[in-house]
Scaffold this active site. Structure first.
Site, PDB file in Angstrom:
ATOM      1  CD  GLU A  73       0.258  -1.220  -4.780  1.00 19.53           C
ATOM      2  OE1 GLU A  73       1.058  -1.456  -5.716  1.00 19.53           O
ATOM      3  OE2 GLU A  73       0.050  -0.073  -4.352  1.00 19.53           O
ATOM      4  CB  CYS A  76       4.510  -7.886  -8.556  1.00 18.02           C
ATOM      5  SG  CYS A  76       5.024  -6.810  -7.210  1.00 18.02           S
TER       6      CYS A  76
END
Length: 455
Positions: A209, A243
């Protein structure tokens, strides 16, 4: 904690079969929910000490999301673990065919600092639901939260089942030298490559991720006031250290001035005249990140914001304009409260700008034009995204969350988390009361028939 001995203990515990029953998994998920509820304030306080994150944001973006994920898993786990019947094939007639989800075994979860509780424990939900043992490595950049996670988890879970390994880069290196059955990493693309290289030594499957420059497109049909409020919320949430935050805006040329006006108004509404005095605005996690972000402020014109305090690691919500296309602020993920605003004339120009960059983790479009929406969604590749909103798609456990290319591989959340930490085992069962001799040698005269069956 000796990583070699820890992994041995976890592998032995997994081989004992203790983690595999649905009852055990559900009991552990219920315990995890109780632990998080009981120690909610401990987590809130630890995160506040690390970078002054307000309690509302900590609950909404960390603790609450974990509760939702656990509830979703508890509700569906029995169905997820059942045999899944699939159709047979003519060449194997008669047969019964099905798949079974089985746990990988020992799982390593390496978490980042920006959402230090959520991104450490949310993958744990999927790993436990799937029947694995887990080693959690929290980020050393949020030491108070890392210590809280380690202390709390060790009080309620035996390390042969769930363990927390604290420390810096050297601990990561030692853990990555071990033969785990699955590795789940959240962090930068640079470190993701290191993790993947280490995993390759044992052919260990990974989920990465990562991040990237997530674009936000605003065309002339968009509701600019609503767009600005939603963009400002998602960008300056956690002081931009998210993010999937909008990394930069591409706004249609004639709408730029109005959008900037509404962005300024939204920031004022959220944080007041001086965001540094707002109890709702966090700080940058450390001095290195502060210095990196300050460098970006020199790469354009500050339309709004730009104030900073190194001692407090404070950078105000900032909007940048007049940015050169090759500026580093447009090459690297910003990961902070700085929002570049660029313009485009026609939608194809925006698509071209986006597609020249690595594939982003998130992609946001603000439009009331269905044709533009379809064109953008079909023309651009990205991990996940939203139309007329930002960030909020993470809150739906039915939507897989993950990147593509430089922004990652694999996904999780909801059922996808269970699938990520499970191997799908395929099984065919045939009867012995019927044995069709067609497949056996000699093959003379059979080729034309196999061609008819398989053509």
């Amino acid at each position: 904690m000796n990583p070699v001995e820890l992994v041995k203990r976890q592998k032995a515990y997994f081989r004992s079969g203790a983690t595999k029953s649905v009852e055990f998994r559900m009991k552990q998920l219920e315990l995890l929910k109780e632990v998080i509820t009981k120690h909610e304030q401990d987590f809130v306080d630890a995160i506040f000490k690390d970078f002054r994150k307000p309690e509302f944001e900590t609950y909404a973006t960390e603790i609450g999301i974990i509760h939702d994920e656990i509830n979703y898993a508890l509700k569906n786990l029995e169905n997820w673990t059942k045999k899944q019947r699939v159709s047979g094939s003519l060449v194997n007639f008669p047969s019964k065919n099905y798949t079974v989800a089985e746990p990988y075994g020992s799982v390593l979860i390496i978490a980042p600092w920006n959402y230090p509780v959520q991104l450490a424990l949310l993958p744990v939900v999927g790993a436990v639901a799937a029947g694995n043992t887990v080693v959690i490595k929290p980020s050393e950049l949020t030491p108070n939260t890392s210590s809280a996670i380690a202390g709390i988890m060790s009080t309620y879970f035996q390390d042969k089942f769930i363990a927390v390994a604290e420390g810096g880069v050297e601990v990561n290196q030692k853990l990555l030298e071990q033969e785990f059955d699955y590795i789940f990493f959240t962090g930068s693309t640079r470190v993701g490559k290191i993790v993947m290289k280490a995993a390759a030594e044992y052919l260990t499957p990974v989920t990465l991720e990562l991040g990237g420059k997530s674009p936000c497109i605003v065309d002339k049909s968009a509701n600019l006031e609503i767009s600005a409020r939603r963009i400002a919320w998602g960008k300056f949430l956690n002081a931009g250290q998210t993010c999937v935050a909008p990394d930069y805006i591409l706004v249609q040329e004639n709408s730029k001035n109005d959008l900037l006006k509404h962005l300024k108004s939204a920031i004022w509404d959220f944080y007041g005249e001086d965001p540094g005095e707002s109890p709702d605005y966090p700080r940058i996690v450390n001095e290195d990140h502060f210095n990196r972000l300050m460098g970006y402020l020199k790469e354009g014109s500050v339309f709004y914001g730009g104030q900073s305090d190194k001692k407090e690691r404070y950078i105000s919500p900032t909007i940048l304009t007049d940015i050169e296309p090759n500026a580093s602020v447009m090459e690297e993920e910003i990961f902070g409260p700085i929002l570049p605003v660029l313009t485009f004339k026609e939608i194809e120009e925006a698509i071209d700008i986006i597609n020249k960059k690595p594939k982003p983790l998130a992609f946001y479009v603000f439009t009331e034009d269905d044709k533009n929406e379809s064109l953008l969604m079909e023309s651009c590749s990205f991990g996940g995204g939203a139309v007329n909103d930002v960030v909020a798609h993470l809150g739906n456990p039915n939507l897989p969350f993950g990147g593509i290319g430089n922004s990652g591989m694999g996904a999780y959340h909801g059922k996808t988390s269970f699938d990520t930490f499970s191997h799908t085992k395929s099984i065919m069962k045939k009867t012995s009361w019927l044995d069709i001799p067609f497949r056996y040698a000699p093959y003379e005269g059979k080729l034309k028939w196999i061609k008819k069956i398989l053509k």
